[in-house]
Motif scaffolding. Structure first.
Motif, PDB file in Angstrom:
ATOM      1  N   ARG A 240      -3.423 -66.683  87.890  1.00 17.23           N
ATOM      2  CA  ARG A 240      -2.789 -65.766  86.949  1.00 17.23           C
ATOM      3  C   ARG A 240      -1.385 -65.365  87.375  1.00 17.23           C
ATOM      4  N   TRP A 244       1.895 -64.347  84.981  1.00 20.43           N
ATOM      5  CA  TRP A 244       2.484 -63.007  85.047  1.00 20.43           C
ATOM      6  C   TRP A 244       3.946 -63.073  85.504  1.00 20.43           C
ATOM      7  N   LEU A 279       2.645 -64.767  79.239  1.00 27.41           N
ATOM      8  CA  LEU A 279       2.177 -63.552  79.903  1.00 27.41           C
ATOM      9  C   LEU A 279       0.746 -63.212  79.500  1.00 27.41           C
ATOM     10  N   GLN A 282      -1.967 -65.685  80.618  1.00 20.44           N
ATOM     11  CA  GLN A 282      -2.089 -65.468  82.055  1.00 20.44           C
ATOM     12  C   GLN A 282      -2.027 -66.767  82.854  1.00 20.44           C
TER      13      GLN A 282
END
Length: 435
Positions: A240, A244, A279, A282
């Motif tokens: 992730r 991010w 985003l 993820q």
């Protein structure tokens, strides 16, 4: 009244409307004949225009595909999907489902046309799993929300003329979106359509004996399971922190961009939706799975776009598009030019279903006419934008991703869209002329 009015349109379209790819072939033949008959072009010359223009919109096609694909990826993020499912669970009646799917599609299309197409289709499926409703009308309602897109944040025409260096800058300068998208007349028109389109769709609801129901089991979206692996490469794909990190970096860039430069254009809209999708998905693997679905849903557009590019080349090079636009300009005064710009754009859009491509065709005729007549430049530009969006209701090209997601054919929804064409055309004409 509208239920009875829609019924013959639905039957007519169901019987006679062919596949969208057949439509583009027939339209191409029609343009060939028209160029030879009305513009006195030789057959080999027309074929030359067509072949030379076949690949002329590859850059723009890529830009438009990114609008659709990034909108799709954002719509399929777990956050958006969960929100649609929770909203669908609150619906209890078929009438509520029709009104709600239209409202959601309208709002989403105003934000971004690709996002609106995809969200509307997915929400229609979610609603059909919850309530018994005419599935054709439900999907048609989702698609009808698309009519608002060119007056919204991703509109090609207002974003193009708001971008420095656009091809008409020497003639009209750079026009900010405050004078187009956020102008009083455009916001009035947008709000009217937000009220009227859901109401019309609700009033077209078929009687029980004519309702087309679908088995909810057929509407379950495929689940793509991520395999568990100890390979470092697989773990990296499923991590992730990359999503991010790069999602955050992209949005940070946009915040700085809007602070320093302001304004929306096609590139900034695509950038926003892409990095928001990164985003929210993820992990890179989830994003790539969504991309795979997005590409399969847009396959029809990839096939047909070059044919429309070739058709546009014939219309431009033969002088037919200019002759059509000049015909309507000849009927216009400073007060009526926005109306005739809207009508001419609606006709041209049937043959050139590309907002940016259509602006390139019509701007060189309409803008000098507006300056000569003393007409409102911003209103004329938005009239062309709304005309382009308006006849998408009967031009099934942009319905292809919706139909692919919903599992229907163009003939299943276009009868309902014909009714919307008449009503929305009247509303848009009145607002452009008198507000």
């Amino acid at each position: 009244m509208l239920t009875n009015a829609a019924k013959p349109f639905v039957k007519l379209v169901d019987r006679y409307l062919p596949d969208p790819f057949v439509i583009v072939l027939l339209l191409t033949l029609l343009v060939f004949v028209a160029a030879m008959v009305f513009q006195q072009q030789a057959p080999l010359t027309v074929i030359g225009y067509w072949g030379d223009g076949f690949w002329s919109l590859l850059t723009f096609a890529m830009q438009m595909m990114l609008v659709l694909v990034t909108g799709f990826m954002l719509a399929t993020t777990p956050l958006i999907q969960a929100g649609l499912d929770r909203l669908a669970c609150r619906v209890r009646t078929s009438g509520q489902a029709i009104v709600l799917v239209t409202a959601v599609a309208l709002i989403a299309s105003w934000l971004n046309w690709g996002f609106g197409l995809v969200v509307g289709a997915f929400f229609a499926k979610a609603l059909a799993r919850q309530v018994q409703v005419d599935y054709r009308l439900l999907v048609a309602s989702a698609y009808s929300g698309f009519v608002i897109w060119h007056g919204g944040l991703a509109g090609s025409v207002p974003l193009t003329i708001a971008t420095k260096g656009h091809f008409s800058e020497s003639l009209i300068g750079v026009i900010p979106t405050s004078q187009t998208i956020f102008s009083g007349f455009n916001l009035t028109l947008t709000l009217l359509l937000l009220v009227v389109i859901p109401l019309v769709n609700r009033l077209m609801q078929p009687k029980d004996e004519d309702t087309f129901l679908i088995d909810p089991a057929r509407l379950q979206d495929p689940v793509i399971e991520s395999s568990v692996s100890e390979r470092p490469a697989d773990k990296l794909e499923q991590s992730r922190w990359l999503g991010w990190l790069f999602g955050g970096l992209g949005l940070l860039y946009l915040l700085n961009y809007f602070y320093l430069q302001g304004g929306l254009n096609l590139n900034s809209v695509n950038f926003l939706f892409l990095f928001a999708a990164i985003l929210l998905h993820q992990s890179p693997r989830q994003l790539l799975n969504s991309l795979q679905q997005a590409i399969s849903g847009s396959a029809g557009i990839l096939l047909q776009f070059p044919f429309y590019a070739g058709m546009m080349a014939v219309m431009v090079q033969s002088g037919m598009a200019q002759s059509l636009s000049q015909f309507f300009v000849g009927l216009a005064s400073s007060e009526t030019l926005p109306f005739w710009s809207f009508i001419s754009a609606g006709i041209v859009n049937i043959f050139v279903p590309s907002g940016g491509g259509q602006w390139a065709v019509q701007a060189p005729i309409m803008l000098p006419a507006a300056l000569e007549l003393g007409a409102d430049i911003e209103r004329v530009a938005m009239a062309i934008a709304w005309g382009d969006a308006w006849t998408n209701l009967i031009q099934p090209f942009w319905a292809l991703p919706v139909l692919a997601i919903a599992g229907l054919k163009a003939k299943d929804i276009m009868g309902f869209c014909l009714v919307q064409l008449v009503i929305t055309g009247l509303i848009i004409s009145l607002v452009l002329s008198f507000v």
